[in-house]
Design a protein around this motif. Structure first.
Motif, mmCIF file in Angstrom:
data_model
loop_
_atom_site.group_PDB
_atom_site.id
_atom_site.type_symbol
_atom_site.label_atom_id
_atom_site.label_comp_id
_atom_site.label_asym_id
_atom_site.label_seq_id
_atom_site.Cartn_x
_atom_site.Cartn_y
_atom_site.Cartn_z
ATOM 1 N N UNK A 187 0.804 -1.222 0.000
ATOM 2 C CA UNK A 187 0.000 0.000 0.000
ATOM 3 C C UNK A 187 0.844 1.283 0.000
ATOM 4 N N UNK A 188 1.799 1.467 0.923
ATOM 5 C CA UNK A 188 2.592 2.710 0.885
ATOM 6 C C UNK A 188 3.455 2.833 -0.365
ATOM 7 N N UNK A 189 3.889 1.686 -0.916
ATOM 8 C CA UNK A 189 4.693 1.730 -2.138
ATOM 9 C C UNK A 189 3.887 2.342 -3.267
ATOM 10 N N UNK A 190 2.623 1.947 -3.372
ATOM 11 C CA UNK A 190 1.763 2.493 -4.424
ATOM 12 C C UNK A 190 1.272 3.895 -4.074
ATOM 13 N N UNK A 191 0.863 4.094 -2.839
ATOM 14 C CA UNK A 191 0.220 5.360 -2.463
ATOM 15 C C UNK A 191 1.226 6.496 -2.371
ATOM 16 N N UNK A 192 2.388 6.226 -1.754
ATOM 17 C CA UNK A 192 3.396 7.267 -1.557
ATOM 18 C C UNK A 192 4.554 7.163 -2.550
ATOM 19 N N UNK A 193 4.413 6.294 -3.550
ATOM 20 C CA UNK A 193 5.374 6.161 -4.642
ATOM 21 C C UNK A 193 6.778 5.832 -4.138
ATOM 22 N N UNK A 194 6.849 4.894 -3.224
ATOM 23 C CA UNK A 194 8.140 4.511 -2.674
ATOM 24 C C UNK A 194 8.998 3.735 -3.665
ATOM 25 N N UNK A 195 8.418 3.355 -4.806
ATOM 26 C CA UNK A 195 9.183 2.645 -5.825
ATOM 27 C C UNK A 195 10.160 3.572 -6.556
ATOM 28 N N UNK A 196 10.038 4.869 -6.375
ATOM 29 C CA UNK A 196 10.939 5.800 -7.036
ATOM 30 C C UNK A 196 12.358 5.671 -6.478
ATOM 31 N N UNK A 197 13.372 5.849 -7.336
ATOM 32 C CA UNK A 197 14.758 5.694 -6.880
ATOM 33 C C UNK A 197 15.115 6.575 -5.693
#
Length: 362
Positions: A202-212
């Motif tokens: 959820x936080x990866x998608x919601x807060x865009x934690x996948x960004x470098x």
């Protein structure tokens, strides 16, 4: 957003994908298998202590399981039924029928309602609905691989979501087919891993934690989730096997995940005024209402359909809705054919008239 023709997406080898999936599931199963071996039996239920049940089981074993054992049909032996367990099942049904006939309440045995089995399967409806849930994730994974580009930053996370979902429902199917201490533990551990991965995603998608730029935060978040799961297993296996704690832990983790998706839906619906932006929040509402079935436990209708099996049934459409939200992916496979078109009749396409593949904005 991306509007990409399907031809722009690289294809992958089905054999290599299947092999990779089997390896992941095998590793997960092996790890949980190791900790499940440490499990100990659970306490008895009220039905186990009934004098008539104890007398029935003892008499059955003495008459059928000592010198000349009564042979069991092959399909029962394949599911690991033996003479003592057959006596236990027969006495559950006999005692339950007697109590119902005399106007008494139906009691649980070994922590479960006395279900009518089918071909040796202890809880046929829970098994059926677990298979359908697993099939939704399997079909969703195939669609993700076919439709999404490998360069899409959320692709690996969605793929793992599907794998954890299949792993969870695989062990739910096994557990409801035959209830042993080991299969129960595996079902609980797999469900816990699935719920916790939902919180991780959820936080990866919601807060865009996948960004470098968030790589360090993402590593820390992953370690926190792994540590939390390890502590959860240690408590259950090393301190005390506690059903109430296990349920509470899953509810707390699931509630945090639901709050995050509800926040995301409200924020994006307010900004975009698009119905699809509210879908995660609506899925959460569906699941919360469905969860009430777990709290409204009742004896199985006709000895087969109980609140728990209905809860499994209620999670099928939300799973399909989720994959449709991820990338408007249909699931045109045999088991989900009817459910798919029922869902399409409720939910309009978020991209009406489009003839190219639509992927949600990052």
């Amino acid at each position: 957003m991306w509007l990409l023709p399907r031809t722009h997406f690289p294809s992958s080898s089905s054999s290599s994908s299947s092999g990779s999936l089997c390896r992941v599931l095998a590793i997960l199963s092996f790890l949980l298998f190791a900790v499940a071996l440490l499990a100990t039996p659970a306490a008895a239920s009220r039905g186990d202590r009934l004098p008539e049940f104890k007398d029935c089981v003892q008499g059955c074993k003495e008459g059928n399981c000592l010198s000349e054992k009564t042979p069991l049909p092959l399909h029962l032996r394949l599911l690991l039924w033996n003479c003592p367990s057959e006596c236990d099942y027969a006495c559950q049904r006999s005692v339950t029928a007697s109590r119902v006939g005399s106007g008494q309440s139906i009691e649980q045995f070994h922590g479960k309602w006395p279900f009518k089995r089918l071909w040796g399967v202890q809880e046929p409806f829970s098994v059926l609905f677990s298979i359908l849930n697993g099939h939704v994730h399997y079909a969703g994974l195939k669609s993700l691989k076919r439709e999404l580009p490998r360069s899409y930053p959320l692709y690996p996370y969605y793929r793992l979501f599907s794998i954890f979902g299949m792993f969870c429902w695989l062990w739910s199917t096994v557990f409801h087919t035959r209830d042993f201490v080991f299969t129960e533990r595996m079902d609980y551990f797999a469900a816990g891993a699935n719920v916790l991965y939902g919180l991780y995603l959820a936080p990866i998608r919601i807060f865009r934690l996948y960004r470098p730029t968030y790589a360090r935060i993402l590593r820390i978040w992953g370690m926190v989730c792994i540590a939390a799961y390890a502590v959860h297993l240690f408590f259950l296996l090393g301190v005390r096997w506690d059903y109430t704690y296990n349920m509470t832990a899953n509810v707390v983790v699931g509630s945090i995940t639901n709050i995050l998706w509800t926040y995301w839906s409200i924020r994006h619906y307010t900004r975009l005024k698009s119905f699809w932006a509210a879908w995660p929040g609506l899925i959460v509402m569906w699941l919360i209402m469905a969860m009430s079935l777990e709290l409204l436990d009742f004896p199985p209708v006709a000895g087969a359909l109980d609140a728990h099996s209905l809860w499994h049934a209620a999670t099928i459409l939300p799973g399909m809705w989720w994959y449709r939200y991820v990338a408007t992916l249909p699931l045109p496979t045999a088991l989900s054919y009817v459910l798919h078109f029922a869902l399409l009749s409720i939910l309009p396409s978020p991209c009406p008239g489009c003839h190219v593949h639509y992927v949600r904005p990052c």
